[in-house]
Design a protein around this motif. Structure first.
Motif, PDB file in Angstrom:
ATOM      1  N   GLY A  24      76.198  58.390  69.525  1.00  0.00           N
ATOM      2  CA  GLY A  24      76.720  57.876  68.348  1.00  0.00           C
ATOM      3  C   GLY A  24      76.839  58.818  67.048  1.00  0.00           C
ATOM      4  O   GLY A  24      76.404  59.865  67.241  1.00  0.00           O
ATOM      5  N   ASN A  75      70.280  56.343  77.112  1.00  0.00           N
ATOM      6  CA  ASN A  75      69.529  56.752  75.973  1.00  0.00           C
ATOM      7  C   ASN A  75      68.854  55.680  75.359  1.00  0.00           C
ATOM      8  O   ASN A  75      68.758  54.402  75.926  1.00  0.00           O
ATOM      9  CB  ASN A  75      70.584  57.355  74.916  1.00  0.00           C
ATOM     10  N   GLU A  77      69.868  53.439  73.447  1.00  0.00           N
ATOM     11  CA  GLU A  77      70.690  52.331  73.136  1.00  0.00           C
ATOM     12  C   GLU A  77      71.190  51.731  74.775  1.00  0.00           C
ATOM     13  O   GLU A  77      71.711  50.979  74.755  1.00  0.00           O
ATOM     14  CB  GLU A  77      71.985  52.659  72.398  1.00  0.00           C
ATOM     15  N   ASN A  78      70.495  52.325  75.866  1.00  0.00           N
ATOM     16  CA  ASN A  78      70.718  52.058  77.258  1.00  0.00           C
ATOM     17  C   ASN A  78      72.159  52.412  77.404  1.00  0.00           C
ATOM     18  O   ASN A  78      72.667  51.889  78.304  1.00  0.00           O
ATOM     19  CB  ASN A  78      70.686  50.611  77.453  1.00  0.00           C
TER      20      ASN A  78
END
Length: 301
Positions: A24, A75, A77-78
């Motif tokens: 992100g 990660n 955040e899956n």
């Protein structure tokens, strides 16, 4: 090789959206690539092809691993990150698919052919060794990387030094993943079939090694290198690689047009330098790895 981008909507290639790193915010995350590809909104494809179907839908489902550092690791955040993920994102971008339109599907080794054959994914990029048995059910594009099988043990283990030492130590159990090529390859080196312990994922094998339930883990060297790097100096690799494992991209059996499109995309990725950049930002960050050369693609059949 045929060029499936048959026309540009305005006669000029434009970009839709810059792909952001899986972590992100455009930042370089631990497994993410520094430079992401851009989705090509102007690309159009021959009607009825898989490329046209995906491009028109504006979304894609991609199978990958979620437990392999450097290639496909979830990660916080899956969302998976790694070299396989970057390769898959480049393919999606050539289809005009932005990163937020990709659905990542966990693809354990034993389920990959089923996911493709049942239409649950559009393609699988998941440290997927090309072999004749799998070709009976699916088609492979690529290869895009060639690995080799090796063995990982606890740092203080001096008994297991390579596959040949397994028969001499029948009490030493070795772990691999159900349905994987390494699990099949290691059987010839065992004193007894019960010496092999199988789990759904390599993170499970790493946990078993850490807990002392098994003496070794075997899979491809690049996967093990990532597990060693994440082990806080608890694990090490032993012996030399003893197989050659060409990684391919799994798609629906017989779809030669999609196969050729993917091979063309991989070639462009290599020529542009994006292949090397993706490697260096992911699997190439681990000690002991070297920048690979894109292998020559197999014929699409």
């Amino acid at each position: 090789m045929r060029n499936f981008r048959t026309a540009a909507l305005a006669g000029v290639a434009t970009t839709l959206l810059a792909l952001t790193a899986c972590g992100g915010g455009g930042e370089l995350s631990e497994e993410g690539a520094a430079d992401q590809p851009t989705a090509e909104a102007s690309a159009s494809f021959e009607a009825g092809t898989k490329m046209a179907t995906i491009s028109e839908a504006g979304k894609i489902k991609i199978g990958t691993k979620f437990d392999q550092p450097g290639f496909g690791l979830a990660n916080l955040e899956n969302v998976p990150e790694g070299f396989d993920v970057d390769v898959a994102e480049h393919i999606a971008a050539k289809l005009g698919i932005a990163p937020d339109a990709i659905t990542w599907v966990p693809s354990p080794s034993a389920q990959r052919e089923d996911l493709i054959a049942n239409g649950e994914v559009d393609l699988v990029v998941a440290t997927y060794t090309i072999n004749d048995k799998r070709k009976e059910r699916i088609t492979f594009a690529g290869p895009y990387y060639v690995a080799g099988q090796q063995i990982m043990v606890a740092k203080d283990n001096s008994t297991i030094t390579g596959p040949e030492s397994l028969k001499a130590n029948p009490d030493q159990k070795i772990c691999s993943v159900t349905g994987s090529t390494p699990a099949e390859n290691i059987r010839q080196y065992l004193a007894d079939p019960s010496q092999l312990v199988e789990f759904a994922g390599y993170s499970d094998c790493a946990d078993q090694l850490k807990n002392g339930q098994v003496a070794a883990v075997t899979t491809d060297n690049v996967i093990l290198t990532g597990l060693v790097a994440k082990s806080d100096d608890a694990f090490k690799l032993v012996g030399e690689q003893f197989t050659e494992e060409p990684y391919g991209i799994g798609i629906t059996k017989g779809d030669t047009a999609f196969c050729e499109f993917i091979n063309e995309t991989l070639s462009e990725m290599s020529e542009s330098g994006d292949y090397e950049k993706a490697w260096n930002a992911t699997a190439g960050k681990y000690e002991g790895t070297e920048v690979p050369t894109l292998p020559t693609a197999d014929a699409c059949v």
